[in-house]
Design a protein around this motif. Structure first.
Motif, PDB file in Angstrom:
ATOM      1  N   THR A  14       0.669  -1.306   0.164  1.00 20.23           N
ATOM      2  CA  THR A  14      -0.208  -0.364   0.009  1.00 20.23           C
ATOM      3  C   THR A  14       1.239   1.852   0.069  1.00 20.23           C
ATOM      4  N   SER A  15       2.395   1.069   0.571  1.00 19.86           N
ATOM      5  CA  SER A  15       3.239   1.883   0.451  1.00 19.86           C
ATOM      6  C   SER A  15       4.166   1.720  -0.060  1.00 19.86           C
ATOM      7  N   ARG A  16       5.640   2.788  -0.833  1.00 20.30           N
ATOM      8  CA  ARG A  16       6.338   2.175  -0.233  1.00 20.30           C
ATOM      9  C   ARG A  16       7.525   2.722  -0.011  1.00 20.30           C
ATOM     10  N   SER A  17       8.629   2.127   0.691  1.00 19.50           N
ATOM     11  CA  SER A  17       9.631   3.291   2.097  1.00 19.50           C
ATOM     12  C   SER A  17      10.086   3.368   1.162  1.00 19.50           C
ATOM     13  N   GLU A  18      10.623   4.697   1.413  1.00 15.56           N
ATOM     14  CA  GLU A  18      11.229   5.822   0.783  1.00 15.56           C
ATOM     15  C   GLU A  18      12.955   5.875   1.375  1.00 15.56           C
ATOM     16  N   ARG A  19      13.029   4.844   2.245  1.00 18.52           N
ATOM     17  CA  ARG A  19      14.006   4.871   2.515  1.00 18.52           C
ATOM     18  C   ARG A  19      14.509   2.993   2.877  1.00 18.52           C
ATOM     19  N   LEU A  74      10.383   5.220  11.853  1.00 21.89           N
ATOM     20  CA  LEU A  74      11.762   5.193  11.565  1.00 21.89           C
ATOM     21  C   LEU A  74      12.128   4.275  10.360  1.00 21.89           C
ATOM     22  N   GLN A  75      11.899   2.898   9.984  1.00 22.67           N
ATOM     23  CA  GLN A  75      12.328   2.319   9.082  1.00 22.67           C
ATOM     24  C   GLN A  75      11.081   1.894   8.005  1.00 22.67           C
ATOM     25  N   HIS A  76      10.367   3.099   8.184  1.00 23.47           N
ATOM     26  CA  HIS A  76       8.940   3.417   7.274  1.00 23.47           C
ATOM     27  C   HIS A  76       8.633   2.101   6.125  1.00 23.47           C
ATOM     28  N   SER A  77       8.391   1.210   7.318  1.00 26.30           N
ATOM     29  CA  SER A  77       7.985  -0.054   6.867  1.00 26.30           C
ATOM     30  C   SER A  77       6.249  -0.709   7.539  1.00 26.30           C
ATOM     31  N   HIS A  78       6.124  -2.103   6.623  1.00 24.26           N
ATOM     32  CA  HIS A  78       4.699  -2.050   7.659  1.00 24.26           C
ATOM     33  C   HIS A  78       5.149  -3.424   8.866  1.00 24.26           C
ATOM     34  N   VAL A  79       3.698  -3.936   9.454  1.00 27.47           N
ATOM     35  CA  VAL A  79       4.391  -4.875  10.258  1.00 27.47           C
ATOM     36  C   VAL A  79       2.807  -5.160  10.907  1.00 27.47           C
ATOM     37  N   LEU A  80       3.121  -6.845  10.584  1.00 28.15           N
ATOM     38  CA  LEU A  80       1.541  -7.545  10.649  1.00 28.15           C
ATOM     39  C   LEU A  80       2.564  -7.949  12.080  1.00 28.15           C
ATOM     40  N   ILE A  81       0.923  -7.857  13.075  1.00 25.26           N
ATOM     41  CA  ILE A  81       1.562  -8.737  14.220  1.00 25.26           C
ATOM     42  C   ILE A  81       0.349  -9.570  14.619  1.00 25.26           C
ATOM     43  N   HIS A  82       0.676 -10.907  15.086  1.00 28.70           N
ATOM     44  CA  HIS A  82      -0.311 -11.580  15.893  1.00 28.70           C
ATOM     45  C   HIS A  82      -0.111 -13.177  16.727  1.00 28.70           C
ATOM     46  N   CYS A  83      -0.259 -13.499  18.030  1.00 26.69           N
ATOM     47  CA  CYS A  83      -0.113 -14.212  18.189  1.00 26.69           C
ATOM     48  C   CYS A  83      -1.084 -15.258  18.123  1.00 26.69           C
ATOM     49  N   SER A  84      -1.923 -15.677  19.071  1.00 23.85           N
ATOM     50  CA  SER A  84      -2.494 -17.026  18.863  1.00 23.85           C
ATOM     51  C   SER A  84      -3.443 -16.831  18.527  1.00 23.85           C
ATOM     52  N   ASP A  85      -4.498 -16.480  19.365  1.00 17.90           N
ATOM     53  CA  ASP A  85      -6.033 -15.869  18.354  1.00 17.90           C
ATOM     54  C   ASP A  85      -6.020 -14.446  18.074  1.00 17.90           C
ATOM     55  N   ALA A 136      26.638  -8.309  14.775  1.00 23.44           N
ATOM     56  CA  ALA A 136      26.418  -7.061  14.643  1.00 23.44           C
ATOM     57  C   ALA A 136      26.133  -6.509  12.857  1.00 23.44           C
ATOM     58  N   ALA A 137      26.557  -8.110  12.066  1.00 23.94           N
ATOM     59  CA  ALA A 137      25.854  -8.030  10.830  1.00 23.94           C
ATOM     60  C   ALA A 137      24.611  -7.905  10.915  1.00 23.94           C
ATOM     61  N   VAL A 138      23.943  -8.606  12.238  1.00 29.57           N
ATOM     62  CA  VAL A 138      23.212  -8.851  11.922  1.00 29.57           C
ATOM     63  C   VAL A 138      21.650  -7.472  12.330  1.00 29.57           C
ATOM     64  N   THR A 139      22.236  -7.060  13.002  1.00 32.59           N
ATOM     65  CA  THR A 139      22.010  -5.673  13.791  1.00 32.59           C
ATOM     66  C   THR A 139      22.148  -4.107  12.691  1.00 32.59           C
ATOM     67  N   SER A 140      23.367  -4.555  12.162  1.00 33.91           N
ATOM     68  CA  SER A 140      23.520  -3.158  11.048  1.00 33.91           C
ATOM     69  C   SER A 140      21.798  -3.550  10.503  1.00 33.91           C
ATOM     70  N   GLY A 141      21.612  -4.397   9.885  1.00 30.44           N
ATOM     71  CA  GLY A 141      20.159  -3.738   8.813  1.00 30.44           C
ATOM     72  C   GLY A 141      19.154  -4.349  10.065  1.00 30.44           C
ATOM     73  N   ILE A 142      18.892  -4.272  11.346  1.00 26.45           N
ATOM     74  CA  ILE A 142      17.932  -3.836  12.012  1.00 26.45           C
ATOM     75  C   ILE A 142      17.988  -3.497  12.844  1.00 26.45           C
ATOM     76  N   SER A 143      18.382  -1.738  12.505  1.00 26.32           N
ATOM     77  CA  SER A 143      18.706  -1.113  13.608  1.00 26.32           C
ATOM     78  C   SER A 143      17.519  -0.489  14.573  1.00 26.32           C
ATOM     79  N   SER A 144      16.485  -1.286  14.628  1.00 24.63           N
ATOM     80  CA  SER A 144      15.390  -0.792  15.385  1.00 24.63           C
ATOM     81  C   SER A 144      15.051  -1.873  16.351  1.00 24.63           C
ATOM     82  N   LEU A 145      15.576  -3.106  15.926  1.00 21.97           N
ATOM     83  CA  LEU A 145      15.353  -4.226  17.299  1.00 21.97           C
ATOM     84  C   LEU A 145      15.860  -4.315  18.410  1.00 21.97           C
TER      85      LEU A 145
END
Length: 753
Positions: free
Chosen positions: A243-248, A403-414, A721-730
């Motif tokens: 529905t939208s594209r990240s600018e960054r 910050l990362q201009h991304s979409h997020v889907l959240i779920h658990c069980s129900d 460090a390699a992983v977190t460089s791509g997921i700076s918000s985790l």
């Protein structure tokens, strides 16, 4: 007054926090009222009459009641001890044992024999004049709120409002109006609903006004051991993430030595999963399966490169995988190559209930002693660890969207417990509107009431005989520890597969049918999950009288309010409402004085005509607005001014005990704060800090690691460090400052029951 054996008892002694007063006890159909004349200070004029003080206790707020008769040949008085859900602890002493027993039986009957929601206080409550002129039910208008976010009936920023559920026939636990991508037809949505537990399909709950990125929520997919898939569900998620594209766009990183995760071949086309029938307690089923798996199972996680969009599974990885055995599970990322999946490791309702029980154990003598709580017991409860995990997950989601201009889907069980917590808290972090009093009310109405949360079951409004005991003999089993959950691993797996058998062999094939069961699987008695209920039981009795299923209770909404308090404490100028607002809302969650929190979903409220027959809890707050305003509130939003930014993020090192909610002083709960060491780790040196993220999975690259028992090596640190460089918000906690325990990404803690 048919339930009242005695309506008034004189010369009753009330003990609370080690202090005692003598007064009169009144029993009404909806309240216990204790009144006494306080002693006047010496400085008061002689002719000044003393005004009586009253303590009101509504029956639904009672969480435990003990009656102790006077010992034979003893002058000790009989006593009734009450433990309330708002963490008030009181003890009544009676000189007359006969009256004490009558009071106990009256309290028990008024509390446990209500039988139906419609007999609770909310349906007879008459508001005072300030509330009478208000209508809190009008606070939330879904069309108005979606329009505020930019979503209209036809096409708003790539979204539209579907009316497929206007009669609640598509998904009885979902709202009537469901925002979905404009490119998705109701026909596609209908087929996609067959692949999600209880047809709780991915639906929009928040659209960011700056970048048009979304937070959507759903229930778990019906993957199963055969790795079922649904083209319609994949199409729906692809449309949501387009529905939208990240600018960054995020940089893709590839940690060394990644192993390709093997995956089972998935059939192409529409899923052939079994319909859900009327199973309602997947959290219980998950718990039983995990109990069997035991500590012998390897606790492995996966991680990989971060992509633009994120599917957040709030459960621990092992929980999600275990549910595949009964036809449920988590997304196979080979079919969702446009996203990355993260497991957050947030425990289920049973672990949270047990954690709160341990907190209560540290406070339970508050009626007869003025001593503070046992700090070691508080630390062992794990309550702050759970609050930190929820906040960490919400921070991850907020960073991905804001910050990362991304979409997020959240779920658990129900999708109505952990999902509600993460969804609402992340929106508080993202949107200043939800940090106003009106906005917070709208948020609760939208993400908890409209999208569904089992308030009636989680809060135990109709109470249970199990929470009443005479002397040391418990009625119906242990009142605080498991209620018949013993039996070992063999019994647990037997129960799990018996439940699974019932799950796939239902006479009623409706996905969402909840007749009679009220939140637990119909085929098995709550006291003995392996035993079938007699088929000869008259249905009329079940349908006319509702009871609380103890295993369904859990402090889910309480945790949400606690986590909100943490944000309020950390950002005292960014919230229009004060701490008292949250505390009174927690009280009214259990008071049953208003109709807001009595039902599990929007459909139940509509069918019961709750808006016509009860008052909204927001009437209470709107009529007393000045009492709940934060004098430090600064409404200015300026991203260029420090402290006035639009976004806020939880600081886990400042998570603390919400002492006011537990009826204690800050010093009693949090002690003397020194330095910057976080209270959650200072309280107990044995408490381990567990990252909220327990696994990352993509379609292209995954890896698994064993449980780490030591600090990561230099190579492991480089990989991280390699992983977190791509997921700076985790929000991984790599620093060893302040004595924090550093854990690798492979470290995971799962509490087995």
């Amino acid at each position: 007054m048919e339930r009242t054996r005695v309506a008034k008892v004189e010369d009753v002694t009330l003990a609370r926090r080690g202090e005692q007063v003598i007064g009169t006890l009144h029993l009404t159909p909806h309240h216990i009222i204790f009144s006494h004349i306080p002693s006047l200070p010496d400085s008061a004029p002689p002719a000044t009459p003393a005004r009586p003080k009253e303590l009101w206790i509504t029956y639904p707020i009672i969480s435990f009641c003990t009656y102790r008769p006077a010992p034979a040949a003893s002058r000790q008085p009989s006593q009734i001890r009450l433990r309330c859900r708002d963490f008030a602890f009181v003890c009544f002493y009676f000189a007359n044992e006969s009256k004490a027993r009558d009071v106990y039986e009256s309290i028990r009957l008024w509390t446990c024999k209500v039988g139906r929601i419609e007999k609770l206080y909310a349906f007879t409550y008459q508001p005072p004049p300030p509330e009478r002129e208000l209508n809190g039910w009008e606070v939330y208008n879904p069309l108005k709120e979606w329009a505020r976010q930019g979503v209209t009936d036809r096409d708003g920023h790539g979204w539209r409002i579907s009316r497929i559920n206007v009669d609640y026939g598509f998904s009885p636990t979902y709202p009537a109006l469901i925002p979905i991508p404009s490119t998705i037809s109701d026909n596609t949505l209908n087929y996609a609903g067959r692949y999600r537990s209880r047809a709780r399909v991915p639906a929009l709950t928040y659209l960011h006004p700056v970048n048009n990125c979304s937070i959507t929520r759903s229930s778990q997919p019906l993957v199963g051991v055969r790795q079922h898939r649904s083209i319609q569900d994949e199409k729906l998620l692809a449309a949501i993430f387009s529905t939208s594209r990240s600018e960054r766009p995020l940089a893709t990183c590839s940690p060394p030595n990644l192993e390709r995760e093997s995956s089972n071949a998935s059939p192409v086309g529409e899923s052939s999963v079994q319909p859900l029938g009327d199973i309602t307690n997947t959290e219980e089923l998950e718990n039983e399966i995990l109990a069997f798996r035991g500590e012998s199972d390897s606790k492995q996680q996966i991680y990989g490169a971060q992509q633009q969009n994120l599917i957040v599974d709030a459960r621990p990885t092992v929980n999600a995988f275990a549910m595949q055995a009964v036809g449920l599970g988590s997304e196979n990322m080979d079919n969702y190559k446009f996203a990355t999946k993260a497991y957050l490791g947030i425990d289920n309702i049973h672990v949270m209930r047990d954690s709160l029980n341990k907190v209560i154990d540290a406070l339970k003598d508050s009626d007869v002693t003025p001593l503070g709580p046992n700090r070691d017991q508080l630390a062992r409860s794990g309550w702050l660890k759970h609050i930190s995990g929820i906040l960490d997950g919400a921070g991850l989601i907020a960073r991905q969207v804001g910050l990362q201009h991304s979409h997020v889907l959240i779920h658990c069980s129900d999708g109505w417990d952990r999902t509600g917590q993460l969804s609402a808290l992340s929106q508080i972090c993202l949107d200043p509107y939800y940090r106003t009093m009106e906005g917070f009310m709208v948020l609760v109405e939208k993400d908890w009431l409209s999208f569904g949360h089992m308030f009636r079951h989680r809060s135990g409004h109709l109470n249970s005989e199990k929470w009443f005991q005479i002397e040391n003999e418990r009625i119906g089993g242990d009142a605080t520890r498991g209620f018949g959950e013993s039996g070992g691993a063999g019994k647990a797996i037997e129960n799990a597969f018996l439940s699974a058998k019932g799950f796939f062999n239902r006479d009623n094939t409706s996905r969402d049918s909840l007749p009679d069961s009220d939140g637990e699987m119909q085929s098995y008695d709550s006291e003995n999950p392996g035993a079938r209920k007699p088929s000869s039981a008259p249905r009329s009795v079940v349908s006319e009288k509702e009871i609380t299923k103890v295993k369904e209770t859990s402090p889910v909404f309480h945790q949400f309010l606690d986590a909100t308090y943490q944000l309020l404490y950390q950002y005292p100028t960014r919230f229009e409402f004060n701490e008292r607002f949250l505390r009174r809302l927690l009280y009214h969650l259990y008071s049953c004085q208003y109709g807001t929190f009595l039902y599990n979903n929007e459909k139940e409220r509509v069918e019961s005509k709750a808006k016509d027959r009860t008052r909204s809890v927001w009437d209470y707050f709107l009529a007393r607005r000045e009492q709940f305003l934060n004098p430090k509130y600064d409404a200015v939003i300026d991203d260029h001014k420090r402290g006035s930014e639009r976004l806020i993020f939880p600081r886990l090192t400042e998570v603390r005990w919400w002492s006011e909610a537990f009826g204690r002083t800050d010093a009693e709960m949090n002690g003397t704060r020194s330095g910057s060491t976080p209270s959650i780790y200072r309280e107990s040196s044995s408490t381990e800090r567990t990252p909220v993220l327990t696994g990352i999975e993509t379609a292209d690259q995954t890896t698994t690691t064993g449980t780490a028992a030591t600090e990561p090596t230099s190579s492991a640190s480089a990989d991280m460090a390699a992983v977190t460089s791509g997921i700076s918000s985790l929000a991984f906690h790599k620093s060893k400052e302040n004595g924090e325990d550093t854990r690798t990404m492979g470290q995971m803690e799962v509490e087995m029951q």
